[in-house]
Write an enzyme that holds these catalytic residues in place. Sequence first.
Site, PDB file in Angstrom:
ATOM      1  N   LYS A 126       0.633  -1.285  -0.019  1.00  9.54           N
ATOM      2  CA  LYS A 126      -0.087  -0.477  -0.194  1.00  9.54           C
ATOM      3  C   LYS A 126       1.050   1.042  -0.227  1.00  9.54           C
ATOM      4  CE  LYS A 126      -3.381  -0.506  -0.515  1.00  9.54           C
ATOM      5  NZ  LYS A 126      -4.152  -0.894  -1.892  1.00  9.54           N
ATOM      6  N   THR A 127       1.419   1.515  -0.937  1.00  5.11           N
ATOM      7  CA  THR A 127       2.907   2.263  -1.100  1.00  5.11           C
ATOM      8  C   THR A 127       2.888   2.828  -2.295  1.00  5.11           C
ATOM      9  OG1 THR A 127       4.621   1.039  -0.973  1.00  5.11           O
ATOM     10  CG2 THR A 127       4.202   2.323   1.151  1.00  5.11           C
ATOM     11  N   THR A 164       1.885  -1.786  -6.700  1.00  4.11           N
ATOM     12  CA  THR A 164       1.450  -1.838  -7.695  1.00  4.11           C
ATOM     13  C   THR A 164       1.838  -1.225  -9.116  1.00  4.11           C
ATOM     14  OG1 THR A 164      -0.043  -3.017  -6.615  1.00  4.11           O
ATOM     15  CG2 THR A 164      -0.212  -2.601  -9.282  1.00  4.11           C
ATOM     16  N   HIS A 207      10.518  -7.989  -8.017  1.00 10.52           N
ATOM     17  CA  HIS A 207       9.325  -7.289  -7.058  1.00 10.52           C
ATOM     18  C   HIS A 207       9.267  -8.050  -6.375  1.00 10.52           C
ATOM     19  CE1 HIS A 207       6.047  -7.819  -9.056  1.00 10.52           C
ATOM     20  NE2 HIS A 207       6.788  -7.955 -10.385  1.00 10.52           N
ATOM     21  N   HIS A 222       7.006  -8.471  -1.947  1.00 15.48           N
ATOM     22  CA  HIS A 222       6.703  -8.027  -0.534  1.00 15.48           C
ATOM     23  C   HIS A 222       7.532  -8.631  -0.404  1.00 15.48           C
ATOM     24  CE1 HIS A 222       3.613  -5.777  -2.003  1.00 15.48           C
ATOM     25  NE2 HIS A 222       2.922  -7.024  -2.612  1.00 15.48           N
ATOM     26  N   ARG A 282       5.680   5.763   2.081  1.00 20.62           N
ATOM     27  CA  ARG A 282       4.720   6.372   2.485  1.00 20.62           C
ATOM     28  C   ARG A 282       4.182   7.109   4.312  1.00 20.62           C
ATOM     29  NH1 ARG A 282      -1.250   4.584  -0.102  1.00 20.62           N
ATOM     30  NH2 ARG A 282      -2.380   6.243   0.189  1.00 20.62           N
ATOM     31  N   SER A 318      -4.063   4.556 -15.669  1.00 23.41           N
ATOM     32  CA  SER A 318      -3.943   2.505 -15.275  1.00 23.41           C
ATOM     33  C   SER A 318      -3.095   2.166 -14.518  1.00 23.41           C
ATOM     34  CB  SER A 318      -4.417   1.818 -17.089  1.00 23.41           C
ATOM     35  OG  SER A 318      -2.629   2.232 -17.570  1.00 23.41           O
ATOM     36  N   THR A 346      -8.681   2.081  -4.061  1.00 26.01           N
ATOM     37  CA  THR A 346      -8.911   1.215  -3.191  1.00 26.01           C
ATOM     38  C   THR A 346     -10.694   1.803  -3.200  1.00 26.01           C
ATOM     39  OG1 THR A 346      -7.363   1.478  -1.157  1.00 26.01           O
ATOM     40  CG2 THR A 346      -9.494   1.239  -1.023  1.00 26.01           C
TER      41      THR A 346
END
Length: 315
Positions: free
Chosen positions: A42-43, A46, A99, A101, A123, A244, A249
């Site tokens: 969540k930074t 993606t 790449h 996590h 973030r 894109s 979210t």
Amino acid sequence: ERAIARHEVREIEQRHTVDGPRQDVTVDEEDDVVIIYNRVPKTASTSFTNIAYDLCAKNKYHVLHINTTKNNPVMSLQDQVRFVKNVTSWKEMKPGFYHGHISYLDFAKFGVKKKPIYINVIRDPIERLVSYYYFLRFGDDYRPGLRRRKQGDKKTFDECVAAGGSDCAPEKLWLQIPFFCGHSSECWNVGSRWALEQAKYNLINEYFLVGVTEELEDFIMLLEAALPRFFRGATELYRTGKKSHLRKTTEKKLPTKETIAKLQQSEIWKMENEFYEFALEQFQFVRAHAVREKDGELYILAQNFFYEKIYPKSN
């Protein structure tokens, strides 16, 4: 995706077993480069990774997703060895952009002479936690049909904090520090001052560039200027695309000032925020020495060094 990846790896392993190592596979020094983006959830990870996928065919490099079981960021010791061996010796995948996590892994511990180039994005810690909280409940526009772990839970982030819920507890803020700290046990001890200092050390000494989600375009611009082999065309793609790449979210309610203030009372937030501010200051320092602003636009500086007084002089 996982099944396809395993099948491709198995095919390569079988070719090496049956035919022996390929003698004709050589990698030019310019192409003997591996980038590892150990992305923090969540930074905008993606969004940034999709740009790498869009450019890989044009710029002629490979992109590989490191998919760990249950998204566990800590690898077993044996998997660490396997991963280091893959990254350094898999010539068919060079130049490569990996790449996933996973927390930082020091390749030097395994006797590797040429280490990969690490990059990352972080973030604001509370914004990241809020985004992750709603992501687990409502998903996003990237894979809207996928059922998320907390789907059906309608409780807002504010209500969770007020009730002292586990999903919004200050301990959940402890993520960016251990991702940069690495695979030592102390890295994952919530609130460890040693882990914070180690994360800072790694950010400065082991990472080529660390950007921030809030200034993602500038991060991409700097990467394109410094590593055009991988990122040529990335800035234009980010600016002119149909956005894109931007993953949003599906449903998210911003926390109130009271909720934010409550989280900011915790020592964990203070440490994670200290690390974020440290990273932000370093990024802004790098940017200030790499670009100039004109008419509201940033421009990359041309080469500002040259060679003179070269001796002995050639005839």
